[in-house]
Design a protein around this motif. Structure first.
Motif, PDB file in Angstrom:
ATOM      1  N   VAL A   1      46.531  34.863  39.156  1.00  0.00           N
ATOM      2  CA  VAL A   1      46.327  36.184  39.768  1.00  0.00           C
ATOM      3  C   VAL A   1      45.054  36.834  39.224  1.00  0.00           C
ATOM      4  O   VAL A   1      44.249  37.386  39.974  1.00  0.00           O
ATOM      5  CB  VAL A   1      47.564  37.087  39.518  1.00  0.00           C
ATOM      6  CG1 VAL A   1      47.269  38.541  39.826  1.00  0.00           C
ATOM      7  CG2 VAL A   1      48.747  36.596  40.339  1.00  0.00           C
ATOM      8  N   LEU A   2      44.859  36.742  37.914  1.00  0.00           N
ATOM      9  CA  LEU A   2      43.668  37.347  37.301  1.00  0.00           C
ATOM     10  C   LEU A   2      42.394  36.592  37.682  1.00  0.00           C
ATOM     11  O   LEU A   2      41.354  37.196  37.897  1.00  0.00           O
ATOM     12  CB  LEU A   2      43.827  37.410  35.779  1.00  0.00           C
ATOM     13  CG  LEU A   2      44.917  38.364  35.281  1.00  0.00           C
ATOM     14  CD1 LEU A   2      45.133  38.190  33.790  1.00  0.00           C
ATOM     15  CD2 LEU A   2      44.577  39.808  35.617  1.00  0.00           C
ATOM     16  N   ALA A   3      42.481  35.274  37.767  1.00  0.00           N
ATOM     17  CA  ALA A   3      41.298  34.476  38.117  1.00  0.00           C
ATOM     18  C   ALA A   3      40.874  34.716  39.566  1.00  0.00           C
ATOM     19  O   ALA A   3      39.680  34.747  39.869  1.00  0.00           O
ATOM     20  CB  ALA A   3      41.584  32.991  37.897  1.00  0.00           C
ATOM     21  N   ARG A   4      41.847  34.893  40.449  1.00  0.00           N
ATOM     22  CA  ARG A   4      41.524  35.085  41.864  1.00  0.00           C
ATOM     23  C   ARG A   4      41.200  36.526  42.207  1.00  0.00           C
ATOM     24  O   ARG A   4      40.736  36.806  43.310  1.00  0.00           O
ATOM     25  CB  ARG A   4      42.692  34.604  42.730  1.00  0.00           C
ATOM     26  CG  ARG A   4      42.866  33.097  42.656  1.00  0.00           C
ATOM     27  CD  ARG A   4      43.907  32.578  43.571  1.00  0.00           C
ATOM     28  NE  ARG A   4      44.631  33.640  44.274  1.00  0.00           N
ATOM     29  CZ  ARG A   4      45.698  33.450  45.003  1.00  0.00           C
ATOM     30  NH1 ARG A   4      46.185  32.253  45.128  1.00  0.00           N
ATOM     31  NH2 ARG A   4      46.306  34.439  45.612  1.00  0.00           N
ATOM     32  N   GLY A   5      41.444  37.444  41.288  1.00  0.00           N
ATOM     33  CA  GLY A   5      41.132  38.844  41.549  1.00  0.00           C
ATOM     34  C   GLY A   5      42.079  39.490  42.544  1.00  0.00           C
ATOM     35  O   GLY A   5      41.660  40.263  43.390  1.00  0.00           O
ATOM     36  N   ASP A   6      43.370  39.161  42.445  1.00  0.00           N
ATOM     37  CA  ASP A   6      44.357  39.695  43.378  1.00  0.00           C
ATOM     38  C   ASP A   6      44.755  41.144  43.090  1.00  0.00           C
ATOM     39  O   ASP A   6      45.548  41.715  43.833  1.00  0.00           O
ATOM     40  CB  ASP A   6      45.634  38.838  43.351  1.00  0.00           C
ATOM     41  CG  ASP A   6      45.412  37.464  43.965  1.00  0.00           C
ATOM     42  OD1 ASP A   6      44.389  37.273  44.648  1.00  0.00           O
ATOM     43  OD2 ASP A   6      46.274  36.582  43.770  1.00  0.00           O
ATOM     44  N   ILE A   7      44.228  41.733  42.044  1.00  0.00           N
ATOM     45  CA  ILE A   7      44.576  43.104  41.658  1.00  0.00           C
ATOM     46  C   ILE A   7      43.609  44.068  42.337  1.00  0.00           C
ATOM     47  O   ILE A   7      42.437  43.781  42.502  1.00  0.00           O
ATOM     48  CB  ILE A   7      44.498  43.256  40.116  1.00  0.00           C
ATOM     49  CG1 ILE A   7      45.453  42.269  39.448  1.00  0.00           C
ATOM     50  CG2 ILE A   7      44.811  44.665  39.675  1.00  0.00           C
ATOM     51  CD1 ILE A   7      46.883  42.430  39.824  1.00  0.00           C
ATOM     52  N   HIS A   8      44.104  45.241  42.675  1.00  0.00           N
ATOM     53  CA  HIS A   8      43.276  46.243  43.354  1.00  0.00           C
ATOM     54  C   HIS A   8      42.505  47.112  42.371  1.00  0.00           C
ATOM     55  O   HIS A   8      42.355  48.300  42.576  1.00  0.00           O
ATOM     56  CB  HIS A   8      44.152  47.124  44.260  1.00  0.00           C
ATOM     57  CG  HIS A   8      44.754  46.377  45.392  1.00  0.00           C
ATOM     58  ND1 HIS A   8      46.047  45.909  45.371  1.00  0.00           N
ATOM     59  CD2 HIS A   8      44.221  45.976  46.577  1.00  0.00           C
ATOM     60  CE1 HIS A   8      46.297  45.264  46.488  1.00  0.00           C
ATOM     61  NE2 HIS A   8      45.201  45.293  47.249  1.00  0.00           N
ATOM     62  N   ASP A   9      42.029  46.531  41.289  1.00  0.00           N
ATOM     63  CA  ASP A   9      41.248  47.259  40.294  1.00  0.00           C
ATOM     64  C   ASP A   9      39.938  46.504  40.079  1.00  0.00           C
ATOM     65  O   ASP A   9      39.922  45.445  39.449  1.00  0.00           O
ATOM     66  CB  ASP A   9      42.022  47.372  38.976  1.00  0.00           C
ATOM     67  CG  ASP A   9      41.327  48.247  37.950  1.00  0.00           C
ATOM     68  OD1 ASP A   9      40.092  48.433  38.023  1.00  0.00           O
ATOM     69  OD2 ASP A   9      42.019  48.753  37.051  1.00  0.00           O
ATOM     70  N   PRO A  10      38.825  47.035  40.595  1.00  0.00           N
ATOM     71  CA  PRO A  10      37.550  46.312  40.471  1.00  0.00           C
ATOM     72  C   PRO A  10      37.128  46.095  39.020  1.00  0.00           C
ATOM     73  O   PRO A  10      36.489  45.091  38.715  1.00  0.00           O
ATOM     74  CB  PRO A  10      36.541  47.196  41.204  1.00  0.00           C
ATOM     75  CG  PRO A  10      37.259  48.396  41.682  1.00  0.00           C
ATOM     76  CD  PRO A  10      38.706  48.271  41.355  1.00  0.00           C
ATOM     77  N   GLU A  11      37.478  47.010  38.132  1.00  0.00           N
ATOM     78  CA  GLU A  11      37.109  46.839  36.716  1.00  0.00           C
ATOM     79  C   GLU A  11      37.800  45.618  36.123  1.00  0.00           C
ATOM     80  O   GLU A  11      37.191  44.845  35.392  1.00  0.00           O
ATOM     81  CB  GLU A  11      37.477  48.090  35.918  1.00  0.00           C
ATOM     82  CG  GLU A  11      36.602  49.291  36.196  1.00  0.00           C
ATOM     83  CD  GLU A  11      37.009  50.464  35.320  1.00  0.00           C
ATOM     84  OE1 GLU A  11      36.852  50.361  34.086  1.00  0.00           O
ATOM     85  OE2 GLU A  11      37.492  51.465  35.875  1.00  0.00           O
ATOM     86  N   LEU A  12      39.084  45.459  36.429  1.00  0.00           N
ATOM     87  CA  LEU A  12      39.824  44.305  35.918  1.00  0.00           C
ATOM     88  C   LEU A  12      39.349  43.024  36.587  1.00  0.00           C
ATOM     89  O   LEU A  12      39.219  41.989  35.930  1.00  0.00           O
ATOM     90  CB  LEU A  12      41.329  44.499  36.128  1.00  0.00           C
ATOM     91  CG  LEU A  12      42.246  43.399  35.599  1.00  0.00           C
ATOM     92  CD1 LEU A  12      42.034  43.160  34.106  1.00  0.00           C
ATOM     93  CD2 LEU A  12      43.697  43.744  35.871  1.00  0.00           C
ATOM     94  N   ASN A  13      39.043  43.091  37.851  1.00  0.00           N
ATOM     95  CA  ASN A  13      38.597  41.896  38.573  1.00  0.00           C
ATOM     96  C   ASN A  13      37.238  41.400  38.092  1.00  0.00           C
ATOM     97  O   ASN A  13      36.906  40.234  38.288  1.00  0.00           O
ATOM     98  CB  ASN A  13      38.560  42.160  40.081  1.00  0.00           C
ATOM     99  CG  ASN A  13      39.950  42.253  40.669  1.00  0.00           C
ATOM    100  OD1 ASN A  13      40.898  41.685  40.140  1.00  0.00           O
ATOM    101  ND2 ASN A  13      40.079  42.992  41.750  1.00  0.00           N
ATOM    102  N   ARG A  14      36.446  42.258  37.473  1.00  0.00           N
ATOM    103  CA  ARG A  14      35.127  41.838  36.945  1.00  0.00           C
ATOM    104  C   ARG A  14      35.267  41.024  35.658  1.00  0.00           C
ATOM    105  O   ARG A  14      34.334  40.325  35.279  1.00  0.00           O
ATOM    106  CB  ARG A  14      34.262  43.061  36.674  1.00  0.00           C
ATOM    107  CG  ARG A  14      33.542  43.577  37.897  1.00  0.00           C
ATOM    108  CD  ARG A  14      32.432  44.535  37.520  1.00  0.00           C
ATOM    109  NE  ARG A  14      32.943  45.795  37.008  1.00  0.00           N
ATOM    110  CZ  ARG A  14      33.205  46.871  37.752  1.00  0.00           C
ATOM    111  NH1 ARG A  14      33.011  46.841  39.043  1.00  0.00           N
ATOM    112  NH2 ARG A  14      33.653  47.979  37.210  1.00  0.00           N
ATOM    113  N   LEU A  15      36.402  41.132  35.001  1.00  0.00           N
ATOM    114  CA  LEU A  15      36.586  40.435  33.728  1.00  0.00           C
ATOM    115  C   LEU A  15      37.194  39.056  33.940  1.00  0.00           C
ATOM    116  O   LEU A  15      38.012  38.865  34.834  1.00  0.00           O
ATOM    117  CB  LEU A  15      37.525  41.231  32.816  1.00  0.00           C
ATOM    118  CG  LEU A  15      37.038  42.577  32.309  1.00  0.00           C
ATOM    119  CD1 LEU A  15      38.139  43.249  31.504  1.00  0.00           C
ATOM    120  CD2 LEU A  15      35.797  42.399  31.448  1.00  0.00           C
TER     121      LEU A  15
END
Length: 131
Positions: A30-44
């Motif tokens: 989930v974290l690798a694919r950027g499935d979260i609706h938080d751009p800050e978290l998806n950048r990491l």
């Protein structure tokens, strides 16, 4: 109430290990694919080293580390801020009856490995190990 003799030991049960690993893989995906609706978290880029579950599977503690080890405090804040969404996604993908409460801790195993290597590199320790 009688205790189950197979779960009285100091280590986790096979079920805890299996569910923890399933949650770890799902969370990492989930974290690798950027499935979260938080751009800050998806950048990491976040490494999920291990997930430990409580005996009743109601709490899952994920040991995480940002790639390169930079921004450790930020990653914990961002994951904490998004743990409700992460819990919902994991509950849906893993298929457990109840999605566990997620807790996040820094994975310090890499620091421990570095310290162990440093100790083994000392001359006195090398002499003791080689004899």
């Amino acid at each position: 109430m009688a205790k189950n003799k197979f779960h009285d030991g100091p280590g986790p049960s096979q079920r805890q290990l299996r569910v923890g690993e399933l949650i770890r893989r799902t969370l990492a995906d989930v974290l690798a694919r950027g499935d979260i609706h938080d751009p800050e978290l998806n950048r990491l880029s976040v490494t999920v080293g291990e997930v430990r579950t409580s005996p009743d599977l109601k709490v899952a503690t994920a040991y995480v580390l940002p790639l390169g080890g930079h921004g450790k405090d930020d990653v914990l804040d961002l994951l904490g801020r998004n743990k409700g969404e992460l819990r919902r996604i994991i509950g849906k993908k893993v298929g457990l009856k109840f999605a566990p409460e997620l807790r996040f801790r820094l994975d310090e195993t890499f620091d421990q490995l570095d310290e162990t290597r440093r100790l083994f590199a000392q001359d006195a320790v090398r002499r003791d190990v080689e004899n």
